[in-house]
Scaffold this motif. Structure first.
Motif, PDB file in Angstrom:
ATOM      1  N   LEU A   9      20.040   9.397   0.885  1.00 48.69           N
ATOM      2  CA  LEU A   9      20.230   7.964   0.717  1.00 48.69           C
ATOM      3  C   LEU A   9      19.524   7.225   1.847  1.00 48.69           C
ATOM      4  O   LEU A   9      19.175   7.813   2.872  1.00 48.69           O
ATOM      5  CB  LEU A   9      21.714   7.599   0.736  1.00 48.69           C
ATOM      6  CG  LEU A   9      22.621   8.239  -0.320  1.00 48.69           C
ATOM      7  CD1 LEU A   9      24.080   7.882  -0.037  1.00 48.69           C
ATOM      8  CD2 LEU A   9      22.224   7.790  -1.715  1.00 48.69           C
ATOM      9  N   ALA A  10      19.319   5.934   1.669  1.00 49.31           N
ATOM     10  CA  ALA A  10      18.814   5.112   2.768  1.00 49.31           C
ATOM     11  C   ALA A  10      19.990   4.782   3.684  1.00 49.31           C
ATOM     12  O   ALA A  10      21.148   4.767   3.252  1.00 49.31           O
ATOM     13  CB  ALA A  10      18.182   3.837   2.227  1.00 49.31           C
ATOM     14  N   ALA A  11      19.687   4.521   4.941  1.00 51.30           N
ATOM     15  CA  ALA A  11      20.734   4.172   5.897  1.00 51.30           C
ATOM     16  C   ALA A  11      21.437   2.883   5.454  1.00 51.30           C
ATOM     17  O   ALA A  11      20.829   2.030   4.811  1.00 51.30           O
ATOM     18  CB  ALA A  11      20.115   3.989   7.280  1.00 51.30           C
ATOM     19  N   PRO A  12      22.712   2.721   5.774  1.00 47.04           N
ATOM     20  CA  PRO A  12      23.492   1.575   5.292  1.00 47.04           C
ATOM     21  C   PRO A  12      22.981   0.218   5.761  1.00 47.04           C
ATOM     22  O   PRO A  12      23.265  -0.799   5.131  1.00 47.04           O
ATOM     23  CB  PRO A  12      24.908   1.854   5.812  1.00 47.04           C
ATOM     24  CG  PRO A  12      24.730   2.846   6.919  1.00 47.04           C
ATOM     25  CD  PRO A  12      23.548   3.664   6.551  1.00 47.04           C
ATOM     26  N   GLU A  13      22.223   0.182   6.882  1.00 46.34           N
ATOM     27  CA  GLU A  13      21.699  -1.108   7.341  1.00 46.34           C
ATOM     28  C   GLU A  13      20.429  -1.516   6.591  1.00 46.34           C
ATOM     29  O   GLU A  13      19.953  -2.645   6.718  1.00 46.34           O
ATOM     30  CB  GLU A  13      21.411  -1.075   8.848  1.00 46.34           C
ATOM     31  CG  GLU A  13      20.368  -0.068   9.286  1.00 46.34           C
ATOM     32  CD  GLU A  13      20.968   1.276   9.649  1.00 46.34           C
ATOM     33  OE1 GLU A  13      20.286   2.039  10.370  1.00 46.34           O
ATOM     34  OE2 GLU A  13      22.100   1.550   9.237  1.00 46.34           O
TER      35      GLU A  13
ATOM     36  N   PRO B 289      15.137   5.481   6.794  1.00 43.70           N
ATOM     37  CA  PRO B 289      14.927   4.101   7.262  1.00 43.70           C
ATOM     38  C   PRO B 289      14.415   3.121   6.218  1.00 43.70           C
ATOM     39  O   PRO B 289      14.416   1.915   6.448  1.00 43.70           O
ATOM     40  CB  PRO B 289      13.894   4.271   8.387  1.00 43.70           C
ATOM     41  CG  PRO B 289      13.117   5.490   7.974  1.00 43.70           C
ATOM     42  CD  PRO B 289      14.144   6.409   7.364  1.00 43.70           C
ATOM     43  N   ASN B 290      13.950   3.632   5.074  1.00 43.29           N
ATOM     44  CA  ASN B 290      13.496   2.744   4.002  1.00 43.29           C
ATOM     45  C   ASN B 290      13.447   3.504   2.684  1.00 43.29           C
ATOM     46  O   ASN B 290      13.557   4.736   2.651  1.00 43.29           O
ATOM     47  CB  ASN B 290      12.128   2.108   4.322  1.00 43.29           C
ATOM     48  CG  ASN B 290      11.052   3.141   4.543  1.00 43.29           C
ATOM     49  OD1 ASN B 290      10.679   3.870   3.633  1.00 43.29           O
ATOM     50  ND2 ASN B 290      10.531   3.210   5.762  1.00 43.29           N
ATOM     51  N   VAL B 291      13.261   2.786   1.597  1.00 47.54           N
ATOM     52  CA  VAL B 291      13.320   3.395   0.266  1.00 47.54           C
ATOM     53  C   VAL B 291      12.184   4.386   0.033  1.00 47.54           C
ATOM     54  O   VAL B 291      12.360   5.387  -0.671  1.00 47.54           O
ATOM     55  CB  VAL B 291      13.330   2.290  -0.818  1.00 47.54           C
ATOM     56  CG1 VAL B 291      12.000   1.562  -0.867  1.00 47.54           C
ATOM     57  CG2 VAL B 291      13.682   2.862  -2.183  1.00 47.54           C
ATOM     58  N   ARG B 292      11.019   4.131   0.607  1.00 44.56           N
ATOM     59  CA  ARG B 292       9.903   5.048   0.412  1.00 44.56           C
ATOM     60  C   ARG B 292      10.155   6.409   1.060  1.00 44.56           C
ATOM     61  O   ARG B 292       9.678   7.445   0.588  1.00 44.56           O
ATOM     62  CB  ARG B 292       8.602   4.432   0.935  1.00 44.56           C
ATOM     63  CG  ARG B 292       8.045   3.338   0.005  1.00 44.56           C
ATOM     64  CD  ARG B 292       7.867   3.896  -1.405  1.00 44.56           C
ATOM     65  NE  ARG B 292       7.519   2.907  -2.382  1.00 44.56           N
ATOM     66  CZ  ARG B 292       6.272   2.630  -2.771  1.00 44.56           C
ATOM     67  NH1 ARG B 292       5.258   3.254  -2.226  1.00 44.56           N
ATOM     68  NH2 ARG B 292       6.054   1.724  -3.692  1.00 44.56           N
ATOM     69  N   ALA B 293      10.910   6.409   2.129  1.00 43.18           N
ATOM     70  CA  ALA B 293      11.266   7.664   2.785  1.00 43.18           C
ATOM     71  C   ALA B 293      12.233   8.465   1.907  1.00 43.18           C
ATOM     72  O   ALA B 293      12.152   9.696   1.832  1.00 43.18           O
ATOM     73  CB  ALA B 293      11.883   7.390   4.149  1.00 43.18           C
ATOM     74  N   VAL B 294      13.140   7.767   1.229  1.00 49.61           N
ATOM     75  CA  VAL B 294      14.056   8.434   0.294  1.00 49.61           C
ATOM     76  C   VAL B 294      13.261   9.057  -0.844  1.00 49.61           C
ATOM     77  O   VAL B 294      13.446  10.227  -1.199  1.00 49.61           O
ATOM     78  CB  VAL B 294      15.086   7.432  -0.272  1.00 49.61           C
ATOM     79  CG1 VAL B 294      15.951   8.111  -1.345  1.00 49.61           C
ATOM     80  CG2 VAL B 294      15.966   6.882   0.839  1.00 49.61           C
TER      81      VAL B 294
END
Length: 274
Positions: free
Chosen positions: A161-165, A190-195
């Motif tokens: 998942l992406a981090a909650p912040e 840290p962002n959606v592309r990393a997920v």
């Protein structure tokens, strides 16, 4: 008398010639300017054919806009000769930190209104230019047979998942909490592309991403739709930055994002109408 008259006429001719020299010079300057205009010369900061001031713009944009904004930027430059648009993509929370630290930029587009609202002292009035929804990204062919959000609670699955912040992380938590589904992610990105990258590389079995991000990798991931009643709507506001050195050009670009031409590009990439 004849000699005196001749001398007077000669002196008058010399004086007249001297007076005409600067007038001729002025006439030449005007002629050069007309030639430059006819040749299409354009002074610095002048308006393009569509009326937008020419400038080199830096736009901070949410990571989920990476592909579509590259296309949109090229279209804007074509429509506005003399203007260049450079994008800096990152998670919205990272972009917010850059703005607060005074990073030189002209406009900002985030993946949520909360982040933008927190920057009201640094931005102009924001306008929502697009919306998005979440999907479950899985490996091509869906080898783990993931069918719904409830499947993500299976401890045998490697879920990322992406981090909650991060906006997409906050949306993910929102929809999982609403369904009372507990997920223990193997990582928080840290962002959606990393997920998306984790799923593409096989380092995760599933991840929650925006629909538009999953559509950028059709040969590597499959997207499992989430019913609207269980989903969240992501809004993308755009605004000028008050610290911009090209405020008029920045305002023109932000306004263009709501035009039919820009909306056609955004919706062609899977984004929803604002």
């Amino acid at each position: 008398m004849s000699l005196l008259l001749t001398r007077r006429r000669t002196a008058a001719a010399v004086l007249t010639a001297a007076l005409l020299v600067p007038l001729a010079a002025c006439g030449n300057d005007g002629s050069d300017a007309e030639k430059d205009s006819a040749a299409g010369a354009k002074p610095s900061g002048s308006a393009s054919a569509s009326g937008a001031p020419a400038a080199e713009l830096t736009v901070l944009a949410a990571a989920s806009l990476t592909d579509v904004f590259k296309e949109a930027g090229a279209a804007y430059e074509k429509e506005n000769p003399g203007t260049k648009v450079k994008f800096s993509f990152a998670g919205s929370q990272e972009l917010a930190a850059q703005v607060k630290q005074g990073a030189p930029a002209d406009a900002l587009v985030t993946a949520d209104t909360k982040t933008m609202d927190g920057l009201s002292a640094e931005t102009g009035t924001p306008t929502v230019i697009a919306k998005n929804r979440l999907v479950i990204a899985v490996g091509e062919g869906n080898p783990e047979k993931v069918g719904s959000l409830k499947d993500l609670a299976d401890t045998k699955l490697k879920v990322v998942l992406a981090a909650p912040e991060v906006p997409v992380g906050r949306y993910s938590k929102q929809i999982l909490d609403a369904q009372k589904i507990e997920v223990k992610p193997v990582s928080q990105e840290p962002n959606v592309r990393a997920v998306l990258s984790k799923v593409e590389l096989g380092e995760a079995d599933a991840g929650l991403v925006y629909k538009t991000d999953a559509e950028t990798a059709p040969d590597k991931v499959d997207a499992i739709d989430i019913p609207d009643a269980e989903n969240a709507v992501a809004s993308y506001p755009a605004a000028t930055l008050k610290a911009s050195k090209h405020s008029e050009a920045a305002a023109a670009f932000v306004a263009w994002l709501s035009t039919p031409a820009a909306q056609k590009i955004l919706q062609g990439a899977g984004f929803q109408q604002p």
